[in-house]
Design a protein around this motif. Structure first.
Motif: not given
Length: 298
Positions: A138-148
């Motif tokens: 679920h890279a998209g969810d992790v990336a969204r959280d990291l970028l936030e």
């Protein structure tokens, strides 16, 4: 004379491509001779891989009539995503929050600095997703959280950004001086063409032409061998997937050269005999399906 096979012996796909298309060396020599006659752009970006992403993404942002790279955009906050789409010349055609695929290209001219800003931000997202895809489903969810949490992940070091932008300006001036119009003439653009249920991705489908964008060096046999295997693979898989494809093309940005081949003629030349595209594409697809599935590319 049989071409030297640069594919790893344990790679059944590479071995099969070398056996099925033993005259790749002929095309390699033709391309090498062609590129040697081209005026080469003198660019030296600090990160060649990242620069390649920037050039590809910028090309897609100017070719696609409907907003591309939705997976990357969905990793960003809504305000930033819509700001980047606006900067790239897209306008919403429906009032649907966070539905970026309803944005379509406007008619205004774009400034190269704006395209670079958008493409470089998306390239940082792609790099992050590619790193996460190697370890998470679920890279998209992790990336969204990291970028936030860490928005500075979308910015590089000032000196690297400056050198990358300078190289981009050189490439973009060349691209805008005829190549953009030539690629648009091939037909409507689809970016990140998914092939064989996402097991492979080509850069673009333009009308009936599969296109790969190359911003790096192609002055070594290894680079050209990989390029030839890549375009043959994409051509066969696109045909296997039932897409109406007639040509495969390469935009070699550094060499200011656009190469385009009719698929049937290309495969026949490389095989040294007439090729049944349906049977050959099906065989290649079966080989790729038998390999462990790659994580989805950003």
């Amino acid at each position: 004379m049989i071409a030297e096979c640069h594919a790893a012996p344990q790679d059944p796909v590479g071995t099969w491509l070398a056996d099925t298309f033993p005259y790749q060396h002929t095309l390699r020599a033709e391309i090498a001779a062609d590129l040697r006659r081209c005026p080469v752009l003198l660019i030296d970006p600090p990160n060649k891989s990242f620069f390649g992403h920037v050039v590809e993404l910028a090309t897609g942002l100017t070719l696609c009539d409907q907003s591309p790279y939705l997976r990357l955009l969905h990793c960003l906050g809504h305000d930033l995503a819509t700001r980047l789409l606006s900067m790239a010349g897209y306008r919403p055609t429906a009032d649907a929050a966070k539905t970026y695929n309803v944005w379509h290209r406007g008619g205004s001219a774009l400034h190269p600095a704006h395209i670079f800003t958008v493409a470089s931000r998306l390239a940082y997202v792609r790099s992050l997703l590619n790193d996460l895809d190697r370890h998470r489903f679920h890279a998209g969810d992790v990336a969204r959280d990291l970028l936030e949490r860490y928005p500075r992940l979308l910015n590089g070091r000032p000196d690297e950004t400056y050198r990358t932008r300078r190289a981009f300006r050189t490439v973009w001036a060349s691209y805008s001086n005829g190549f953009h119009s030539a690629l648009r003439s091939y037909g409507p653009a689809t970016a990140e063409l998914s092939l064989l249920d996402g097991r492979r991705h080509a850069d673009f489908l333009l009308g009936t032409t599969v296109l790969e964008v190359k911003s790096g060096r192609l002055d070594d046999d290894r680079y050209l061998d990989e390029l030839i295997r890549q375009i043959v693979t994409y051509a066969l898989l696109a045909h296997h997937d039932g897409l109406r494809v007639t040509h495969v093309a390469v935009y070699a940005a550094r060499y200011q050269r656009l190469l385009r081949y009719r698929i049937g003629e290309l495969t026949n030349q490389l095989a040294g005999t007439p090729i049944d595209l349906a049977a050959t594409g099906a065989h290649l697809a079966a080989l790729i399906r038998d390999r462990p599935r790659r994580r989805p590319a950003a």
